[in-house]
Design a protein around this motif. Structure first.
Motif, mmCIF file in Angstrom:
data_model
loop_
_atom_site.group_PDB
_atom_site.id
_atom_site.type_symbol
_atom_site.label_atom_id
_atom_site.label_comp_id
_atom_site.label_asym_id
_atom_site.label_seq_id
_atom_site.Cartn_x
_atom_site.Cartn_y
_atom_site.Cartn_z
ATOM 1 N N GLN A 1 26.323 -10.770 44.918
ATOM 2 C CA GLN A 1 27.045 -11.305 44.053
ATOM 3 C C GLN A 1 26.886 -13.304 44.302
ATOM 4 O O GLN A 1 27.058 -14.125 43.042
ATOM 5 N N GLN A 2 26.928 -13.353 45.450
ATOM 6 C CA GLN A 2 26.758 -15.359 45.432
ATOM 7 C C GLN A 2 25.647 -15.621 45.114
ATOM 8 O O GLN A 2 25.304 -16.334 44.930
ATOM 9 N N GLY B 1 37.179 -16.105 45.439
ATOM 10 C CA GLY B 1 36.264 -17.597 44.724
ATOM 11 C C GLY B 1 35.354 -17.235 44.377
ATOM 12 O O GLY B 1 34.457 -18.337 44.583
ATOM 13 N N GLY B 2 35.117 -16.121 43.946
ATOM 14 C CA GLY B 2 33.574 -16.167 43.148
ATOM 15 C C GLY B 2 33.620 -16.360 42.137
ATOM 16 O O GLY B 2 34.102 -16.844 41.320
ATOM 17 N N TYR B 3 32.683 -17.244 41.770
ATOM 18 C CA TYR B 3 32.382 -17.895 40.669
ATOM 19 C C TYR B 3 32.456 -18.611 40.596
ATOM 20 O O TYR B 3 32.306 -19.929 39.119
ATOM 21 N N GLU B 4 33.759 -19.429 41.686
ATOM 22 C CA GLU B 4 34.403 -20.919 41.238
ATOM 23 C C GLU B 4 33.089 -22.237 41.654
ATOM 24 O O GLU B 4 33.687 -23.037 41.125
ATOM 25 N N GLY B 5 31.957 -21.743 42.157
ATOM 26 C CA GLY B 5 31.175 -22.237 43.011
ATOM 27 C C GLY B 5 30.527 -22.643 41.412
ATOM 28 O O GLY B 5 29.870 -24.076 41.132
ATOM 29 N N TYR B 6 30.251 -21.911 40.481
ATOM 30 C CA TYR B 6 29.575 -22.556 39.047
ATOM 31 C C TYR B 6 30.110 -23.339 38.263
ATOM 32 O O TYR B 6 29.490 -23.220 37.460
ATOM 33 N N LYS B 7 31.566 -22.995 38.261
ATOM 34 C CA LYS B 7 32.310 -23.247 37.440
ATOM 35 C C LYS B 7 32.874 -24.723 37.569
ATOM 36 O O LYS B 7 32.333 -25.100 36.967
ATOM 37 N N ARG B 8 32.107 -25.352 38.737
ATOM 38 C CA ARG B 8 32.126 -26.510 39.513
ATOM 39 C C ARG B 8 31.372 -27.359 39.204
ATOM 40 O O ARG B 8 31.213 -28.355 37.955
ATOM 41 N N ALA B 9 29.761 -26.421 39.090
ATOM 42 C CA ALA B 9 29.076 -27.115 38.412
ATOM 43 C C ALA B 9 28.514 -26.868 37.506
ATOM 44 O O ALA B 9 28.190 -28.604 37.317
ATOM 45 N N ILE B 10 29.051 -26.573 36.012
ATOM 46 C CA ILE B 10 28.975 -26.947 35.338
ATOM 47 C C ILE B 10 30.054 -28.401 34.406
ATOM 48 O O ILE B 10 29.870 -28.403 32.945
ATOM 49 N N SER B 11 30.884 -28.319 35.484
ATOM 50 C CA SER B 11 31.968 -29.242 35.338
ATOM 51 C C SER B 11 30.770 -30.985 35.483
ATOM 52 O O SER B 11 31.189 -32.180 35.056
#
Lengths: 443, 159
Positions: A101-102, A26-36
């Motif tokens: 990475q987090q 699930g890494g970098y999913e948080g960033y993808k969600r944030a830039i939405s």
């Protein structure tokens, strides 16, 4: 008992520091969600999560981010504070080693929210190995195109950030945010007077936000599990999980991730297996050496979050719990703490520079049995005159534990004073009765 | 010995400079490089670094003396750093320090006559969970005891 909860910072996944394993989990999913969301939307989400800074001051992170000026042409900077020099605190090291990475993803989200193009991770000089590990993680993220010039292409928007490492060289004071900025700029690590706050005038005179490593590393999970869910973990006014570093007289010392509001006794006895030799607890420092101590008889029912600790005159600090058993020599311990702050005082403000020296000298006198009991009052008086009279919080950090130990464990200090008093106080022989009955004989 | 960085190192300094908007910020990383190369920061080294980055000698010396990890005098091949701060002290870190000091017959920031060992009483190194700790140059040795530190010194002597 410790309730069930989801680990946010150090989940039990093998080799999570490997970028591919991080992505698979699930890494970098948080960033993808944030830039939405819009940048302001990201800040609002962090505000909603209730996340508070993990560096010791517990300042709401979203609020701090919202102080950054918007619509300015000036470059803005993010400094991530991994100086971690507080005795008893060793949590950020685990993030560098097990979940770097987090941290990078958190920097990306923070950078996106505040439109920052360059972030500096400041790591203390003693962490040679962890500087290398973190640099390796950053290099991997660059290779994947997650940060740097290819970042916009990777994520399909027009935002990118560069992340740099800066290695300190052994100065406790550089953990203070303005001293950290001085150090990053290539100066001595001198704290600066606030205001202007870093958000107005920070690194190289530009708007800057300084956050703790643990704070930033928490951010991606807020976007993965949702701010609402995050705010429900742990204590309502100080939500989330904390990395507690437990050390001292304890059977299983180490870093444990636990929800805020966990009972201190649960941490000591259930999680860490109690005290060696089943001894009793004399004192506990709840948040690193600069926090006032708790007496053994106070710790029952104490919950480990900022709001619960405040009524006991202490703070959560960096979550560095230090346990002292019944046989501990608290005078020696207080002397060691005072020595540390005297050594680390940067020397700018007179109350701290001189006061820390006085504290150490007086405590040395007490420890050597050369002091009189008024020296105990002098200790408290010197502490009171340091507190609040310095540019940065190092003065407070020196004053609090000394005053805390002397007032909460006065009898312990009195013992050192009385046993070896070098002069007989005059007033012992001045009572009228004494004079009539026995004093004459004595003379 | 001439004090000068080689071409490769100079190139590295250029990449360090590019990380920061101002050259001055490259001072700390450059001092680290200099210390790695020459072992300590002599006045000549500081002057050279200053010239390289366009900084005054006073500034370079000011920074070098502020931070404890920059050596202002030559240290041993193995720089032993023994923590005696609270968490380590509670687990006898101070006794380890005194033991090492007596065994090698050197004090804080001193080195043995043969130049093999030097000793430093360090403030918290962030290994409180595995206290007491001793660091040799850049490596941490945790959960130490007087016996273990003796073994460590013996093994270092052989290398």
């Amino acid at each position: 008992m410790i309730p069930n909860f989801q680990k946010i910072l150090l989940p039990e996944i093998d080799n999570l520091s490997d970028i591919n394993i991080y992505i698979a989990n699930g890494g970098y999913e948080g960033y993808k969600r944030a830039i939405s969301l819009s940048p302001d939307g990201v800040t609002n989400e962090v505000k909603k999560s209730g996340l508070r800074g993990r560096g010791g001051a517990c300042f709401p992170t979203g609020l701090k981010w919202s102080f950054m000026p918007k619509g300015t042409d000036k470059p803005k900077y993010l400094a991530v504070n991994g100086d971690e020099s507080e005795p008893g605190s060793f949590k950020d090291r685990q993030i560098f080693e097990h979940n770097p990475q987090q941290l990078i993803e958190g920097i990306m989200i923070a950078g996106y929210a505040m439109n920052i193009k360059a972030a500096y991770i400041y790591i203390r000089g003693e962490y040679h190995k962890w500087v290398d590990l973190m640099q390796k993680a950053i290099d991997e993220a660059y290779e994947k195109g997650f940060i740097g010039s290819n970042m916009a292409k990777t994520f399909g928007n027009d935002y990118s950030i560069d992340i740099y490492l800066h290695k300190g060289a052994g100065a406790y004071v550089c953990g203070e945010e303005t001293a950290l900025m001085s150090s990053l700029e290539g100066d001595r690590g001198y704290p600066r007077v606030k205001p202007p706050f870093p958000a107005q005038k920070g690194l190289w005179g530009m708007p800057t936000t300084v956050n703790n490593i643990e704070t930033i590393a928490t951010v991606p999970q807020i976007f993965r599990i949702g701010a609402e869910n995050y705010s429900k973990i742990g204590a309502s006014k100080h939500p989330g999980t904390l990395l507690f570093g437990v050390s001292g007289h304890i059977n299983k010392p180490g870093v444990y991730e636990l929800p805020t509001g966990t009972l201190l006794t649960d941490i000591i006895y259930d999680v860490c297996g109690g005290i060696p030799g089943n001894k009793k607890i004399k004192a506990v420092i709840p948040g690193g050496s600069s926090m006032p101590p708790l007496r053994g008889d106070e710790i029952d029912g104490i919950m480990m979050d900022e709001e619960s600790l405040k009524p006991f005159g202490t703070h959560i600090g960096t979550g560095g719990i230090m346990v002292m058993d019944e046989d501990t020599d608290l005078v020696k311990l207080t002397l060691r703490i005072a020595h540390f702050y005297h050594h680390e005082s940067c020397g700018q403000c007179t109350p701290c520079r001189e006061g820390c020296g006085w504290l150490e000298k007086i405590l040395k006198r007490i420890y050597n049995g050369e002091a009189s009991s008024r020296d105990l009052d002098l200790l408290v008086s010197v502490s009171n005159n340091i507190e609040g009279n310095t540019i940065c919080a190092l003065g407070d950090a020196a004053a609090w534990p000394v005053r805390g130990f002397v007032t909460k464990f006065r009898s312990e200090f009195e013992k050192h004073v009385k046993q070896s008093r070098t002069f007989v106080p005059q007033n012992v022989v001045h009572g009228k009765l004494n004079t009539r009955n026995m004093l004459v004989e004595n003379i | 010995m001439e004090i000068v960085f080689n071409a490769e190192e100079l190139e590295k300094i250029e990449t360090i400079k590019a990380k920061y908007p101002e050259t001055k910020a490259a001072l700390m990383p450059t001092l680290w490089m200099a210390q790695k190369k020459w072992g300590w920061l002599s006045p000549d080294v500081m002057r050279y670094v200053g010239d390289l980055l366009g900084l005054t000698y006073a500034h370079v010396e000011g920074v070098a003396t502020f931070y404890t990890m920059y050596f202002k005098k030559p240290m041993g091949k193995f720089h032993l750093q023994v923590c005696t701060n609270v968490s380590c002290m509670l687990r006898n870190g101070d006794k380890i320090y005194h033991h090492v000091s007596e065994r090698l017959n050197i004090g804080h920031m001193e080195r043995t006559d043969d130049g093999v060992f030097s000793l430093e009483e360090v403030e918290c190194m962030g290994a409180c969970g595995d206290s007491p700790m001793v660091a040799v140059n850049e490596d941490f040795y945790e959960n130490m005891s007087i016996i273990k530190v003796d073994e460590l010194i013996d093994s270092l002597k052989k290398t």
